[in-house]
Design a protein around this motif. Structure first.
Motif, PDB file in Angstrom:
ATOM      1  N   LYS A 156      -9.889  -0.631 -14.040  1.00 21.40           N
ATOM      2  CA  LYS A 156      -8.766  -1.544 -13.864  1.00 21.40           C
ATOM      3  C   LYS A 156      -7.858  -1.005 -12.752  1.00 21.40           C
ATOM      4  O   LYS A 156      -7.599   0.200 -12.690  1.00 21.40           O
ATOM      5  CB  LYS A 156      -7.978  -1.644 -15.174  1.00 21.40           C
ATOM      6  N   GLU A 157      -7.391  -1.861 -11.870  1.00 28.29           N
ATOM      7  CA  GLU A 157      -6.441  -1.488 -10.815  1.00 28.29           C
ATOM      8  C   GLU A 157      -5.036  -1.697 -11.368  1.00 28.29           C
ATOM      9  O   GLU A 157      -4.726  -2.787 -11.864  1.00 28.29           O
ATOM     10  CB  GLU A 157      -6.633  -2.361  -9.580  1.00 28.29           C
ATOM     11  N   VAL A 158      -4.181  -0.662 -11.314  1.00 24.99           N
ATOM     12  CA  VAL A 158      -2.804  -0.798 -11.782  1.00 24.99           C
ATOM     13  C   VAL A 158      -1.832  -0.418 -10.671  1.00 24.99           C
ATOM     14  O   VAL A 158      -2.157   0.389  -9.796  1.00 24.99           O
ATOM     15  CB  VAL A 158      -2.538   0.024 -13.057  1.00 24.99           C
ATOM     16  N   HIS A 159      -0.669  -0.998 -10.709  1.00 23.03           N
ATOM     17  CA  HIS A 159       0.394  -0.804  -9.705  1.00 23.03           C
ATOM     18  C   HIS A 159      -0.110  -1.100  -8.299  1.00 23.03           C
ATOM     19  O   HIS A 159       0.228  -0.418  -7.338  1.00 23.03           O
ATOM     20  CB  HIS A 159       0.998   0.600  -9.798  1.00 23.03           C
ATOM     21  N   ALA A 160      -0.896  -2.173  -8.186  1.00 29.83           N
ATOM     22  CA  ALA A 160      -1.469  -2.566  -6.900  1.00 29.83           C
ATOM     23  C   ALA A 160      -0.390  -2.950  -5.890  1.00 29.83           C
ATOM     24  O   ALA A 160      -0.626  -2.879  -4.683  1.00 29.83           O
ATOM     25  CB  ALA A 160      -2.442  -3.725  -7.096  1.00 29.83           C
ATOM     26  N   ASP A 161       0.801  -3.296  -6.365  1.00 30.23           N
ATOM     27  CA  ASP A 161       1.891  -3.631  -5.453  1.00 30.23           C
ATOM     28  C   ASP A 161       2.352  -2.422  -4.630  1.00 30.23           C
ATOM     29  O   ASP A 161       3.025  -2.570  -3.619  1.00 30.23           O
ATOM     30  CB  ASP A 161       3.076  -4.229  -6.221  1.00 30.23           C
ATOM     31  N   SER A 162       1.951  -1.215  -5.047  1.00 28.44           N
ATOM     32  CA  SER A 162       2.313   0.014  -4.334  1.00 28.44           C
ATOM     33  C   SER A 162       1.165   0.574  -3.510  1.00 28.44           C
ATOM     34  O   SER A 162       1.235   1.717  -3.058  1.00 28.44           O
ATOM     35  CB  SER A 162       2.734   1.094  -5.345  1.00 28.44           C
ATOM     36  N   LYS A 163       0.104  -0.201  -3.327  1.00 28.13           N
ATOM     37  CA  LYS A 163      -1.053   0.307  -2.591  1.00 28.13           C
ATOM     38  C   LYS A 163      -0.633   0.886  -1.254  1.00 28.13           C
ATOM     39  O   LYS A 163       0.226   0.319  -0.561  1.00 28.13           O
ATOM     40  CB  LYS A 163      -2.085  -0.797  -2.359  1.00 28.13           C
ATOM     41  N   ALA A 164      -1.251   1.994  -0.903  1.00 22.44           N
ATOM     42  CA  ALA A 164      -0.983   2.630   0.395  1.00 22.44           C
ATOM     43  C   ALA A 164      -1.467   1.712   1.505  1.00 22.44           C
ATOM     44  O   ALA A 164      -2.504   1.063   1.381  1.00 22.44           O
ATOM     45  CB  ALA A 164      -1.688   3.982   0.479  1.00 22.44           C
ATOM     46  N   CYS A 165      -0.707   1.679   2.585  1.00 21.03           N
ATOM     47  CA  CYS A 165      -1.120   0.838   3.715  1.00 21.03           C
ATOM     48  C   CYS A 165      -2.328   1.473   4.403  1.00 21.03           C
ATOM     49  O   CYS A 165      -2.570   2.665   4.286  1.00 21.03           O
ATOM     50  CB  CYS A 165       0.028   0.664   4.702  1.00 21.03           C
ATOM     51  N   GLY A 166      -3.072   0.665   5.118  1.00 18.02           N
ATOM     52  CA  GLY A 166      -4.246   1.155   5.834  1.00 18.02           C
ATOM     53  C   GLY A 166      -3.859   2.052   6.998  1.00 18.02           C
ATOM     54  O   GLY A 166      -2.722   2.024   7.483  1.00 18.02           O
ATOM     55  N   LEU A 167      -4.772   2.869   7.420  1.00 18.86           N
ATOM     56  CA  LEU A 167      -4.526   3.744   8.555  1.00 18.86           C
ATOM     57  C   LEU A 167      -4.599   2.931   9.839  1.00 18.86           C
ATOM     58  O   LEU A 167      -5.439   2.064   9.998  1.00 18.86           O
ATOM     59  CB  LEU A 167      -5.568   4.863   8.594  1.00 18.86           C
ATOM     60  N   VAL A 168      -3.716   3.229  10.747  1.00 18.67           N
ATOM     61  CA  VAL A 168      -3.678   2.528  12.022  1.00 18.67           C
ATOM     62  C   VAL A 168      -4.105   3.489  13.114  1.00 18.67           C
ATOM     63  O   VAL A 168      -3.559   4.580  13.253  1.00 18.67           O
ATOM     64  CB  VAL A 168      -2.239   2.015  12.320  1.00 18.67           C
ATOM     65  N   GLN A 169      -5.104   3.095  13.876  1.00 25.05           N
ATOM     66  CA  GLN A 169      -5.556   3.925  14.989  1.00 25.05           C
ATOM     67  C   GLN A 169      -4.776   3.537  16.227  1.00 25.05           C
ATOM     68  O   GLN A 169      -4.522   2.365  16.468  1.00 25.05           O
ATOM     69  CB  GLN A 169      -7.047   3.754  15.232  1.00 25.05           C
ATOM     70  N   GLY A 170      -4.406   4.529  17.007  1.00 18.99           N
ATOM     71  CA  GLY A 170      -3.615   4.225  18.170  1.00 18.99           C
ATOM     72  C   GLY A 170      -4.244   4.632  19.469  1.00 18.99           C
ATOM     73  O   GLY A 170      -5.267   5.128  19.641  1.00 18.99           O
TER      74      GLY A 170
END
Length: 122
Positions: A108-122
């Motif tokens: 079960k996925e819990v606290h999905a509203d706090s998911k870490a953002c994806g990594l951004v390559q620059g």
């Protein structure tokens, strides 16, 4: 039934029954504690959880309300958390540190509203 140890092997314990629920938690506390995007824990009754060695190495941290997280004071490996108001007699253990195979039927996925953002390559 399931054996577990911390990274350095100082703390060992076993689960005496099949965990009843498994969840991947995306809350900020789990992210910070694990240094990862989420933490996956399995829960079972406290009576089915037994330390085999290293209890003197455990360090406890009260992270919120009644929640107490325990980890190895030598290597820092996460061991357990407990103290939920809705399940006071249960303990949740980190799945990734199990030494014996553990096959999950669902997570079960819990606290999905706090998911870490994806990594951004620059």
């Amino acid at each position: 039934m399931y054996k577990r140890s911390c990274l350095c092997g100082a703390v060992t314990f076993e689960l005496l029954s099949e965990p009843k629920a498994t969840s991947s938690c995306h809350c900020k506390m789990c992210q910070k504690q694990h240094g990862a995007a989420f933490a996956t824990y399995s829960s079972l009754p406290q009576s089915d959880f037994r330390y085999l060695s290293g209890q003197e190495q455990l360090v406890s941290y009260n992270s919120s309300g009644n929640i107490v997280r325990k980890f190895c004071g030598v290597c820092g490996a996460n061991i357990e958390w407990a103290g939920s108001a809705s399940h006071p007699d249960w303990v949740s253990v980190a799945v990734a540190a199990l030494d014996t195979p553990f096959y999950l039927s669902s997570i079960k996925e819990v606290h999905a509203d706090s998911k870490a953002c994806g990594l951004v390559q620059g």
